[in-house]
Design a protein around this motif. Sequence first.
Motif, mmCIF file in Angstrom:
data_model
loop_
_atom_site.group_PDB
_atom_site.id
_atom_site.type_symbol
_atom_site.label_atom_id
_atom_site.label_comp_id
_atom_site.label_asym_id
_atom_site.label_seq_id
_atom_site.Cartn_x
_atom_site.Cartn_y
_atom_site.Cartn_z
ATOM 1 N N GLU A 1 5.488 12.204 19.656
ATOM 2 C CA GLU A 1 3.894 11.604 18.730
ATOM 3 C C GLU A 1 4.261 9.731 18.893
ATOM 4 O O GLU A 1 5.564 9.275 18.996
ATOM 5 N N ARG B 1 -5.441 16.571 23.850
ATOM 6 C CA ARG B 1 -5.253 17.826 23.089
ATOM 7 C C ARG B 1 -5.198 18.639 24.344
ATOM 8 O O ARG B 1 -4.660 20.037 23.908
ATOM 9 N N GLU C 1 -1.168 18.369 24.398
ATOM 10 C CA GLU C 1 -0.568 19.468 23.108
ATOM 11 C C GLU C 1 -0.837 20.547 23.498
ATOM 12 O O GLU C 1 0.237 21.372 23.443
ATOM 13 N N HIS C 2 -2.086 21.141 24.688
ATOM 14 C CA HIS C 2 -1.793 22.626 24.822
ATOM 15 C C HIS C 2 -0.658 22.668 25.914
ATOM 16 O O HIS C 2 -0.571 23.484 25.600
ATOM 17 N N LEU D 1 2.006 21.129 25.858
ATOM 18 C CA LEU D 1 3.436 21.899 24.951
ATOM 19 C C LEU D 1 3.388 22.876 24.732
ATOM 20 O O LEU D 1 4.684 23.517 24.302
ATOM 21 N N ARG D 2 2.189 23.515 23.649
ATOM 22 C CA ARG D 2 2.321 24.773 23.697
ATOM 23 C C ARG D 2 2.500 26.107 25.002
ATOM 24 O O ARG D 2 3.442 26.555 24.704
ATOM 25 N N GLU D 3 2.192 25.649 25.484
ATOM 26 C CA GLU D 3 1.766 26.493 26.935
ATOM 27 C C GLU D 3 3.858 26.606 27.623
ATOM 28 O O GLU D 3 3.865 27.423 27.599
ATOM 29 N N THR E 1 6.495 25.280 25.933
ATOM 30 C CA THR E 1 6.933 26.086 24.690
ATOM 31 C C THR E 1 7.670 26.980 25.588
ATOM 32 O O THR E 1 8.408 27.694 24.794
ATOM 33 N N GLN E 2 6.360 28.115 25.170
ATOM 34 C CA GLN E 2 5.538 29.430 25.069
ATOM 35 C C GLN E 2 6.482 30.198 26.975
ATOM 36 O O GLN E 2 7.804 30.538 26.518
ATOM 37 N N GLN F 1 10.815 29.704 26.231
ATOM 38 C CA GLN F 1 11.965 30.368 25.548
ATOM 39 C C GLN F 1 11.188 31.973 26.435
ATOM 40 O O GLN F 1 12.362 32.694 26.145
ATOM 41 N N ARG G 1 15.220 29.742 21.708
ATOM 42 C CA ARG G 1 13.588 28.918 20.359
ATOM 43 C C ARG G 1 14.531 27.914 21.056
ATOM 44 O O ARG G 1 14.965 26.842 21.007
ATOM 45 N N ASP H 1 12.644 21.009 20.166
ATOM 46 C CA ASP H 1 11.588 20.613 20.132
ATOM 47 C C ASP H 1 11.155 20.336 21.428
ATOM 48 O O ASP H 1 12.097 20.278 22.171
#
Lengths: 162, 170
Positions: free
Chosen positions: A112, B42, B45-46, B48-50, B52-53, B56, B106, B109
């Motif tokens: 961030e 955006r 962030e997208h 990063l989410r993908e 992360t999934q 995991q 998990r 970060d």
Amino acid sequence: MQTSRSLQPLAALLLTAAGAALLYLGRAEEPRDRALLDAAATGQVLDEVGDGLTRVLSYSPDGLDLTEDAARDVLRGRAAEQYRTLFARVREEAPAQGTSMRTRVVRAGAVELTGDHAVVLVFLDQTSVREGGRESRPAAAQLTVTARYEDGRWRITELKAT
Amino acid sequence: MEGGVRTRRVLLALTLVTALCAVWSGWSWYAAAHDGEAAFSRLREHVLREGTQAVQDLNTLDYRDLERGLDRWEAATTGELHRQITAGRADFARQVTKAGTVTRARVLDGAVAELDERAGRARLLFAVRMTLAPPGAEPVDKRMRLIADLTRTSGGWKADALSQAPGSAA
């Protein structure tokens, strides 16, 4: 007069448009997350945080003052408090055991970057060197670092091992 | 007299319209730049989410629910990594069943280190906690630091490379 009355709607439209534009511009000035978006700013926070970590997490038995000076320069808030406790122990043990610690940044990424606030994920390698020069195998560490831009550079306010 | 008033009126109208156009084009330019930046953030962030999934999923496997786990591995990957997983699936499934592997991951970060929106490629860093919990034994936690390369495909952003961060800056 005839002139001004027929132009009133147009003038009103112009004023409204100008006003709306100003409001929009004003709203856009709110701090936005510029991580990666602003390559230069991102590079700067990664460099300064990385450099700060290297300096405060490396020490030699004869150069403890250097490390402590770096801490005074780089650390603020909770990070400074936590460090004081840690460093007190280093001051006791390092000279007695003759051990040095070398810390290197392996990777770093901005989580961030908003205005003067940043969060950085850092991968570190820490090598301890015993008296006589024998080195340990580097220990891997991951830290989430919170930093604040203050007086011309990024200062670390929080260190969390992840 | 009539001609003069009308001319003045027309000139004033033209001035106002010109000024309005200037405000409008200035606003459009700024809005476009602002929208481009917001879109990039955006996307970051997208991704990063993908990522992360995917990370995991790729570090989670239970020998008692093997097919579904490996299906998730195939779904999370593309390119060379996907090839390796599909080619070696049968052998790997046998080994995992034999070893009684149970792992759960998990992400603690993560950060996007590089993002090329035009090429559709990204490099991400993750601090991961993997828990090894074979039945009948105490679970053991392992900390990992991973570097994931993601590529945009028709099915979303998928991992085409995944490795542990080496002990030397590469």
